[in-house]
Scaffold this motif. Structure first.
Motif, PDB file in Angstrom:
ATOM      1  N   GLU A 115      45.661 -33.650  32.335  1.00  0.00           N
ATOM      2  CA  GLU A 115      46.671 -32.834  31.653  1.00  0.00           C
ATOM      3  C   GLU A 115      47.765 -33.711  31.022  1.00  0.00           C
ATOM      4  OE1 GLU A 115      45.573 -32.179  34.828  1.00  0.00           O
ATOM      5  OE2 GLU A 115      44.274 -30.544  34.182  1.00  0.00           O
ATOM      6  N   GLU A 116      48.168 -34.764  31.734  1.00  0.00           N
ATOM      7  CA  GLU A 116      49.173 -35.681  31.180  1.00  0.00           C
ATOM      8  C   GLU A 116      48.639 -36.387  29.943  1.00  0.00           C
ATOM      9  OE1 GLU A 116      51.721 -37.124  35.072  1.00  0.00           O
ATOM     10  OE2 GLU A 116      49.773 -38.058  34.716  1.00  0.00           O
ATOM     11  N   ILE A 117      47.381 -36.794  29.985  1.00  0.00           N
ATOM     12  CA  ILE A 117      46.774 -37.474  28.832  1.00  0.00           C
ATOM     13  C   ILE A 117      46.714 -36.523  27.645  1.00  0.00           C
ATOM     14  CG2 ILE A 117      44.615 -38.450  27.968  1.00  0.00           C
ATOM     15  CD1 ILE A 117      44.227 -39.617  30.825  1.00  0.00           C
ATOM     16  N   ILE A 118      46.279 -35.302  27.883  1.00  0.00           N
ATOM     17  CA  ILE A 118      46.176 -34.311  26.808  1.00  0.00           C
ATOM     18  C   ILE A 118      47.545 -34.057  26.190  1.00  0.00           C
ATOM     19  CG2 ILE A 118      45.695 -31.868  26.350  1.00  0.00           C
ATOM     20  CD1 ILE A 118      43.435 -32.165  28.535  1.00  0.00           C
ATOM     21  N   THR A 119      48.550 -33.948  27.017  1.00  0.00           N
ATOM     22  CA  THR A 119      49.902 -33.668  26.532  1.00  0.00           C
ATOM     23  C   THR A 119      50.528 -34.880  25.851  1.00  0.00           C
ATOM     24  OG1 THR A 119      50.205 -32.102  28.338  1.00  0.00           O
ATOM     25  CG2 THR A 119      52.189 -32.850  27.202  1.00  0.00           C
ATOM     26  N   GLU A 120      50.496 -36.028  26.516  1.00  0.00           N
ATOM     27  CA  GLU A 120      51.187 -37.219  25.998  1.00  0.00           C
ATOM     28  C   GLU A 120      50.533 -37.788  24.744  1.00  0.00           C
ATOM     29  OE1 GLU A 120      52.625 -41.651  27.462  1.00  0.00           O
ATOM     30  OE2 GLU A 120      52.057 -40.137  28.954  1.00  0.00           O
ATOM     31  N   TYR A 121      49.207 -37.864  24.713  1.00  0.00           N
ATOM     32  CA  TYR A 121      48.515 -38.487  23.587  1.00  0.00           C
ATOM     33  C   TYR A 121      47.969 -37.479  22.586  1.00  0.00           C
ATOM     34  CZ  TYR A 121      48.735 -42.434  26.768  1.00  0.00           C
ATOM     35  OH  TYR A 121      49.164 -43.421  27.624  1.00  0.00           O
ATOM     36  N   ARG A 122      48.133 -36.195  22.889  1.00  0.00           N
ATOM     37  CA  ARG A 122      47.680 -35.111  22.014  1.00  0.00           C
ATOM     38  C   ARG A 122      46.187 -35.205  21.705  1.00  0.00           C
ATOM     39  NH1 ARG A 122      52.697 -35.311  17.829  1.00  0.00           N
ATOM     40  NH2 ARG A 122      54.302 -35.091  19.381  1.00  0.00           N
ATOM     41  N   ILE A 123      45.435 -35.561  22.717  1.00  0.00           N
ATOM     42  CA  ILE A 123      43.980 -35.597  22.595  1.00  0.00           C
ATOM     43  C   ILE A 123      43.468 -34.221  23.008  1.00  0.00           C
ATOM     44  CG2 ILE A 123      41.857 -36.620  23.515  1.00  0.00           C
ATOM     45  CD1 ILE A 123      43.444 -39.215  23.842  1.00  0.00           C
ATOM     46  N   PRO A 124      42.641 -33.601  22.183  1.00  0.00           N
ATOM     47  CA  PRO A 124      42.131 -32.273  22.545  1.00  0.00           C
ATOM     48  C   PRO A 124      41.407 -32.307  23.896  1.00  0.00           C
ATOM     49  CG  PRO A 124      41.627 -32.779  20.259  1.00  0.00           C
ATOM     50  CD  PRO A 124      42.177 -34.036  20.874  1.00  0.00           C
ATOM     51  N   LYS A 125      41.575 -31.234  24.645  1.00  0.00           N
ATOM     52  CA  LYS A 125      40.974 -31.128  25.969  1.00  0.00           C
ATOM     53  C   LYS A 125      39.458 -31.298  25.897  1.00  0.00           C
ATOM     54  CE  LYS A 125      40.928 -27.946  29.904  1.00  0.00           C
ATOM     55  NZ  LYS A 125      41.419 -26.642  30.381  1.00  0.00           N
ATOM     56  N   SER A 126      38.838 -30.670  24.916  1.00  0.00           N
ATOM     57  CA  SER A 126      37.378 -30.761  24.780  1.00  0.00           C
ATOM     58  C   SER A 126      36.932 -32.197  24.479  1.00  0.00           C
ATOM     59  CB  SER A 126      36.876 -29.819  23.690  1.00  0.00           C
ATOM     60  OG  SER A 126      37.465 -30.134  22.446  1.00  0.00           O
ATOM     61  N   THR A 127      37.733 -32.923  23.702  1.00  0.00           N
ATOM     62  CA  THR A 127      37.409 -34.320  23.380  1.00  0.00           C
ATOM     63  C   THR A 127      37.465 -35.179  24.634  1.00  0.00           C
ATOM     64  OG1 THR A 127      38.294 -34.060  21.145  1.00  0.00           O
ATOM     65  CG2 THR A 127      38.052 -36.313  21.964  1.00  0.00           C
ATOM     66  N   LEU A 128      38.514 -35.011  25.420  1.00  0.00           N
ATOM     67  CA  LEU A 128      38.647 -35.784  26.657  1.00  0.00           C
ATOM     68  C   LEU A 128      37.485 -35.507  27.602  1.00  0.00           C
ATOM     69  CD1 LEU A 128      40.222 -37.712  28.466  1.00  0.00           C
ATOM     70  CD2 LEU A 128      41.538 -35.746  29.275  1.00  0.00           C
ATOM     71  N   HIS A 129      37.140 -34.249  27.775  1.00  0.00           N
ATOM     72  CA  HIS A 129      36.044 -33.907  28.677  1.00  0.00           C
ATOM     73  C   HIS A 129      34.704 -34.417  28.152  1.00  0.00           C
ATOM     74  CE1 HIS A 129      38.336 -31.686  31.611  1.00  0.00           C
ATOM     75  NE2 HIS A 129      39.001 -31.109  30.617  1.00  0.00           N
ATOM     76  N   ARG A 130      34.541 -34.432  26.844  1.00  0.00           N
ATOM     77  CA  ARG A 130      33.315 -34.973  26.241  1.00  0.00           C
ATOM     78  C   ARG A 130      33.209 -36.480  26.509  1.00  0.00           C
ATOM     79  NH1 ARG A 130      34.134 -34.673  20.889  1.00  0.00           N
ATOM     80  NH2 ARG A 130      34.510 -32.463  21.105  1.00  0.00           N
ATOM     81  N   TRP A 131      34.331 -37.197  26.378  1.00  0.00           N
ATOM     82  CA  TRP A 131      34.335 -38.638  26.667  1.00  0.00           C
ATOM     83  C   TRP A 131      33.970 -38.900  28.122  1.00  0.00           C
ATOM     84  CZ3 TRP A 131      39.715 -40.092  24.274  1.00  0.00           C
ATOM     85  CH2 TRP A 131      39.630 -40.055  22.881  1.00  0.00           C
ATOM     86  N   ILE A 132      34.573 -38.136  29.010  1.00  0.00           N
ATOM     87  CA  ILE A 132      34.302 -38.338  30.442  1.00  0.00           C
ATOM     88  C   ILE A 132      32.827 -38.112  30.732  1.00  0.00           C
ATOM     89  CG2 ILE A 132      34.746 -37.421  32.747  1.00  0.00           C
ATOM     90  CD1 ILE A 132      37.651 -36.856  31.754  1.00  0.00           C
ATOM     91  N   LYS A 133      32.290 -37.066  30.180  1.00  0.00           N
ATOM     92  CA  LYS A 133      30.880 -36.751  30.403  1.00  0.00           C
ATOM     93  C   LYS A 133      29.969 -37.819  29.788  1.00  0.00           C
ATOM     94  CE  LYS A 133      27.613 -32.955  29.881  1.00  0.00           C
ATOM     95  NZ  LYS A 133      27.426 -31.602  29.343  1.00  0.00           N
ATOM     96  N   LYS A 134      30.314 -38.277  28.603  1.00  0.00           N
ATOM     97  CA  LYS A 134      29.466 -39.230  27.870  1.00  0.00           C
ATOM     98  C   LYS A 134      29.563 -40.658  28.393  1.00  0.00           C
ATOM     99  CE  LYS A 134      28.493 -40.816  23.172  1.00  0.00           C
ATOM    100  NZ  LYS A 134      28.871 -40.683  21.764  1.00  0.00           N
ATOM    101  N   TYR A 135      30.773 -41.130  28.678  1.00  0.00           N
ATOM    102  CA  TYR A 135      30.973 -42.538  28.998  1.00  0.00           C
ATOM    103  C   TYR A 135      31.094 -42.845  30.475  1.00  0.00           C
ATOM    104  CZ  TYR A 135      31.851 -42.932  24.008  1.00  0.00           C
ATOM    105  OH  TYR A 135      31.737 -42.888  22.663  1.00  0.00           O
ATOM    106  N   GLU A 136      31.230 -41.880  31.319  1.00  0.00           N
ATOM    107  CA  GLU A 136      31.417 -42.132  32.735  1.00  0.00           C
ATOM    108  C   GLU A 136      30.112 -42.077  33.527  1.00  0.00           C
ATOM    109  OE1 GLU A 136      34.387 -42.997  34.430  1.00  0.00           O
ATOM    110  OE2 GLU A 136      34.962 -43.358  32.378  1.00  0.00           O
ATOM    111  N   LYS A 137      29.007 -42.274  32.864  1.00  0.00           N
ATOM    112  CA  LYS A 137      27.700 -42.251  33.562  1.00  0.00           C
ATOM    113  C   LYS A 137      27.424 -43.546  34.240  1.00  0.00           C
ATOM    114  CE  LYS A 137      25.645 -38.829  30.588  1.00  0.00           C
ATOM    115  NZ  LYS A 137      24.625 -38.472  29.669  1.00  0.00           N
TER     116      LYS A 137
END
Length: 137
Positions: A115-137
């Motif tokens: 939530e802090e990342i989404i708010t502070e850097y204005r990264i869309p929530k869906s984008t952040l979750h997509r990165w986590i799913k894609k790159y955290e394997k």
């Protein structure tokens, strides 16, 4: 890398060390004295013409660091009037691999919540979750 507090002299020194370039060699290439070069390497900021020379000699785009800072800390504001559909895609694909890794490292180390990342850097929530799913394997 800390994209919020940029000390360009330290970054140039790090690049020199990784390429095993001596201060005397770099100062000769830049056309200045060793004393002047040491002053530049201690400086937090450097003139853009000098930075361009460093980029060419050290074969590294130091300007990209400032661009990444702008992406993270000064995101563009949406236009007040949208004239056509192409203006809606202005920010598409602006996140470099370095920025994605920086954000994911914040999540991994729990330095910031999602939530802090989404708010502070204005990264869309869906984008952040997509990165986590894609790159955290």
């Amino acid at each position: 890398m800390d994209f919020k507090n940029i000390h360009i002299g330290d970054l140039i020194k790090n690049r020199m060390e990784s390429l095993q370039i001596k201060v005397s060699d770099l100062s000769a290439d830049m056309g200045c004295t060793d004393k002047d070069m040491n002053s530049l390497l201690q400086a937090e900021t450097v003139d853009s013409d000098l930075l361009l020379q460093f980029c060419k000699i050290l074969e590294y785009d130091f300007f990209r660091i400032y661009t990444q800072h702008l992406i993270l800390y000064a995101p563009s504001t949406p236009p007040s009037k949208v004239v056509n559909k192409t203006q809606l895609n202005i920010r598409k694909n602006i996140y470099t691999p370095e920025i994605i890794e920086f954000i994911l490292e914040l999540v991994r180390t729990e330095k910031k919540t999602k939530e802090e990342i989404i708010t502070e850097y204005r990264i869309p929530k869906s984008t952040l979750h997509r990165w986590i799913k894609k790159y955290e394997k």
